[in-house]
Design a protein around this motif. Structure first.
Motif, PDB file in Angstrom:
ATOM      1  N   ALA B  16     -55.357  -3.516  24.169  1.00  0.00           N
ATOM      2  CA  ALA B  16     -56.418  -3.328  25.174  1.00  0.00           C
ATOM      3  C   ALA B  16     -56.442  -4.520  26.134  1.00  0.00           C
ATOM      4  O   ALA B  16     -56.602  -4.361  27.348  1.00  0.00           O
ATOM      5  N   LEU B  17     -56.251  -5.714  25.564  1.00  0.00           N
ATOM      6  CA  LEU B  17     -56.237  -6.928  26.381  1.00  0.00           C
ATOM      7  C   LEU B  17     -55.077  -6.866  27.393  1.00  0.00           C
ATOM      8  O   LEU B  17     -55.257  -7.117  28.583  1.00  0.00           O
ATOM      9  N   MET B  18     -53.910  -6.505  26.877  1.00  0.00           N
ATOM     10  CA  MET B  18     -52.731  -6.423  27.755  1.00  0.00           C
ATOM     11  C   MET B  18     -52.910  -5.290  28.770  1.00  0.00           C
ATOM     12  O   MET B  18     -52.557  -5.438  29.942  1.00  0.00           O
ATOM     13  N   GLY B  19     -53.475  -4.170  28.295  1.00  0.00           N
ATOM     14  CA  GLY B  19     -53.726  -3.037  29.193  1.00  0.00           C
ATOM     15  C   GLY B  19     -54.668  -3.445  30.313  1.00  0.00           C
ATOM     16  O   GLY B  19     -54.464  -3.084  31.475  1.00  0.00           O
ATOM     17  N   ALA B  20     -55.693  -4.243  29.962  1.00  0.00           N
ATOM     18  CA  ALA B  20     -56.658  -4.689  30.978  1.00  0.00           C
ATOM     19  C   ALA B  20     -55.971  -5.564  32.023  1.00  0.00           C
ATOM     20  O   ALA B  20     -56.269  -5.476  33.219  1.00  0.00           O
ATOM     21  N   VAL B  21     -55.045  -6.402  31.558  1.00  0.00           N
ATOM     22  CA  VAL B  21     -54.294  -7.253  32.504  1.00  0.00           C
ATOM     23  C   VAL B  21     -53.483  -6.372  33.456  1.00  0.00           C
ATOM     24  O   VAL B  21     -53.451  -6.609  34.671  1.00  0.00           O
ATOM     25  N   ILE B  22     -52.845  -5.345  32.912  1.00  0.00           N
ATOM     26  CA  ILE B  22     -52.047  -4.436  33.761  1.00  0.00           C
ATOM     27  C   ILE B  22     -52.958  -3.712  34.757  1.00  0.00           C
ATOM     28  O   ILE B  22     -52.622  -3.565  35.930  1.00  0.00           O
ATOM     29  N   VAL B  23     -54.125  -3.273  34.271  1.00  0.00           N
ATOM     30  CA  VAL B  23     -55.083  -2.583  35.151  1.00  0.00           C
ATOM     31  C   VAL B  23     -55.468  -3.500  36.319  1.00  0.00           C
ATOM     32  O   VAL B  23     -55.451  -3.096  37.480  1.00  0.00           O
ATOM     33  N   LEU B  24     -55.785  -4.764  35.982  1.00  0.00           N
ATOM     34  CA  LEU B  24     -56.245  -5.691  37.025  1.00  0.00           C
ATOM     35  C   LEU B  24     -55.130  -6.015  38.022  1.00  0.00           C
ATOM     36  O   LEU B  24     -55.372  -6.073  39.232  1.00  0.00           O
ATOM     37  N   ILE B  25     -53.915  -6.209  37.490  1.00  0.00           N
ATOM     38  CA  ILE B  25     -52.802  -6.503  38.402  1.00  0.00           C
ATOM     39  C   ILE B  25     -52.542  -5.294  39.306  1.00  0.00           C
ATOM     40  O   ILE B  25     -52.344  -5.434  40.515  1.00  0.00           O
ATOM     41  N   THR B  26     -52.562  -4.093  38.711  1.00  0.00           N
ATOM     42  CA  THR B  26     -52.327  -2.878  39.511  1.00  0.00           C
ATOM     43  C   THR B  26     -53.414  -2.715  40.558  1.00  0.00           C
ATOM     44  O   THR B  26     -53.141  -2.351  41.712  1.00  0.00           O
ATOM     45  N   LEU B  27     -54.652  -2.992  40.144  1.00  0.00           N
ATOM     46  CA  LEU B  27     -55.770  -2.888  41.092  1.00  0.00           C
ATOM     47  C   LEU B  27     -55.561  -3.853  42.265  1.00  0.00           C
ATOM     48  O   LEU B  27     -55.713  -3.477  43.438  1.00  0.00           O
TER      49      LEU B  27
END
Lengths: 227, 362
Positions: B16-27
């Motif tokens: 979830a932590l890594m997924g959140a990082v990907i979400v933020l970078i994509t955003l």
């Protein structure tokens, strides 16, 4: 013979020289029999097991599993041989933390490309055989040491191997649990008709084995039938 | 994917932590892409929408580079291009940034001067010496509509029509007649007849651009290449693209670092699976599948949020362009670069020795 080691010699580099771990070792293990390999620490027991598991290629000698010589096989072929013919019970249970007890077994069938439904049924049969049918949904951290070791044993039998290699299965268990685990291995060896090699330094539970082979400084004393 | 799916569910916190990082970078990349495209459109849309495939500039002297702000072409040069073989149309185009005023409202605009009836301007048949066509933003900024009057660089003009939303160098465009444009923004040289800034060309494959350039004293480039002659576009777009590039690189590195640590952490499990008969190819496929699931999931969420934010700000003062290209291309690039980073990290699975699973031989 289901497992046949002939004139195995294995050496390791040791500084400028080479250390002989196994010296001209030969061992035959018939189907449905349990052979205990005993000896002190560093005598070469685990090296013998690793060679039998095809995880180490010996300097000389041949390993034959269920009639198939392993000499000259590629890494991929050896992996396939291990998947189909060899079951390994590790000293530590080495269970995958994310899988339940049943899934620890099912992953073996998945590696073998078997259907999930069949795999589930077989996994439950084996968990029942080791007395853990009611623990099928539990993960390793929810099981006791003895229970984890029994899952370890059931996993090794999942793909119906012809050779079962057991590495110090009682080293982390108390006397009572150790005896129970060895009794289980003996029973399953006969039930599943595997050629079982049990490596141990503990001679206290060896009354039920069919053959005892003693390793000393890399040499195997000629096995004498125990019973 | 048997183990990979279960790892994803079991190690929820880490993934979830890594997924959140990907979400933020994509955003971040999604918003930056929309903003870059939006700002770019405000810089160049008047040029890119021209019905021309090439732009002829005054040949720069010395080491000077092409520039819309420095170029001046003469009528003679225009005539030479008009008569050149393989040239379907050559139309002078005057460009000047100036000030427009209507009542108490004023705004900076780009005055684009065209010949009467030119294809370059929308509704050009309605453009006269005293009537001009305004882009929507120019009309909105000035608060005028068709029929109203306003002042362009001190000259009183009438709004003939409001059409399109062309921008040049962050200012809305007002389409005037070339002679009007010459009066509102007098060119520097008048020795050789009416002048303009550039010549917009529609050419065929028969056109000998180099020879005509030589004869006319011009320098001709494609319409797309001419965008680099807009100073503000080159510096602004270059900076934003550099930021975007860095974000792509960072995303690949972060994902690669995560899967490096993850692979090292589970190398014991990998050794066990190999000892039990799992092929290396199978384990690599499992691990890469896990990375792709995480990447696709995180990128989809990030892209969804970026698109939602873009939809909210589109139409406001923020120059955000929401198109499939600005939303989907960054997402695909992040997935591909992330998968590459993960693939480089998980390749260490190949070097895990199954022998290490036998504790006493470790």
């Amino acid at each position: 013979m289901s497992l046949n080691l002939t004139d195995i010699t294995l050496t390791y580099p040791d500084g400028d020289t080479r250390l002989t771990a196994l010296d001209q070792v030969s061992l035959e293990v018939p189907q449905g029999s349990l052979t205990a390999v005993v000896g002190p620490s560093g005598s070469g027991k685990s090296s013998l097991l690793a060679v039998a598991a095809t995880l180490i290629t010996p300097d000389t000698g041949t390993v034959t599993i269920d009639g198939q010589r392993t000499t000259g096989l590629t890494r991929g072929e050896l992996t396939e041989l291990r998947r189909h013919k060899i079951g390994i019970v590790f000293q530590q249970p080495n269970l995958l933390p994310s899988l339940t007890a049943a899934e620890q077994l099912q992953v073996m069938a998945q590696l073998d490309g078997r259907k999930p439904g069949t795999a589930r049924t077989r996994a439950m049969e084996l968990l029942d055989a080791v007395g853990l049918a009611d623990q099928a949904g539990r993960r390793p951290h929810q099981l006791s040491g003895g229970q984890r070791q029994r899952v370890n044993i059931a996993r090794a039998l999942m793909n119906d191997p012809t050779v079962l290699l057991v590495d110090e299965p009682t080293s982390a268990l108390d006397h009572e649990r150790g005896a129970a685990v060895l009794g289980l291995i003996t029973r399953l060896t006969h039930q599943q008709a595997t050629a079982t090699v049990l490596v141990t330094h503990d001679r206290t539970h060896l009354t039920a084995v069919d053959q005892i082979a003693e390793v000393q400084d890399g040499r195997l004393r000629l096995p004498a039938m125990n019973r | 994917m048997f183990v990979a799916w279960r790892d994803l569910k079991f190690a929820k916190g880490r993934f979830a932590l890594m997924g959140a990082v990907i979400v933020l970078i994509t955003l971040l990349v999604g918003l930056l892409s929309g903003l870059t495209a939006g700002l770019g459109r405000q810089n160049v849309s008047a040029i890119t929408s021209l019905p021309a495939d090439k732009i002829a500039f005054q040949a720069p002297s010395g080491r000077q580079e092409l520039s819309y702000s420095n170029s001046t072409v003469t009528e003679q040069q225009w005539r030479k291009w008009s008569e050149a073989p393989g040239v379907e149309s050559a139309e002078p185009l005057g460009i000047t940034t100036t000030k427009a005023t209507a009542g108490d409202k004023s705004t900076g605009v780009s005055a684009f001067g065209v010949e009467p009836g030119s294809r370059l301007a929308p509704d050009s048949d309605r453009i006269t010496g005293s009537a001009v066509v305004l882009s929507t933003t120019a009309a909105d900024d000035l608060g005028v509509k068709a029929g109203d009057s306003f002042t362009l660089a001190g000259r009183q003009l009438k709004v003939a029509a409001v059409r399109g939303d062309a921008h040049f160098s962050h200012t809305p465009v007002i389409w005037t007649r070339l002679d009007t444009w010459q009066k509102t923004a007098p060119p520097t040289s008048t020795d050789d007849g009416p002048t303009a800034t550039v010549i917009a060309l529609s050419t065929t494959s028969q056109a000998d651009v180099a020879a005509t350039d030589h004869q006319a004293g011009t320098k001709t480039v494609s319409t797309d290449d001419s965008l680099s002659a807009i100073g503000s576009y080159t510096s602004e777009n270059g900076s934003l693209q550099l930021m975007r590039g860095f974000l792509f690189a960072i995303s690949a590195l972060v994902i690669g670092a995560f899967f490096t640590v993850w692979t090292i952490q589970r190398s014991g499990d990998v050794a066990v699976l190999k000892a039990l008969g799992a092929s290396t190819a199978n384990l690599l496929k499992d691990a890469l599948g896990q990375a792709v699931v995480l990447l696709v999931g995180g990128t989809l969420i990030g892209t969804g949020i970026a698109a939602s934010v873009g939809a909210l700000v589109s139409g406001s003062a923020v120059p955000f362009l929401l198109t499939p290209a600005t939303v989907l291309i960054p997402a695909v690039v992040i997935i591909l670069l992330g998968a590459l980073g993960a693939a480089l990290s998980i390749r260490r699975i190949t070097s895990v020795d199954p022998l290490t699973a036998l504790g006493s031989v470790r």
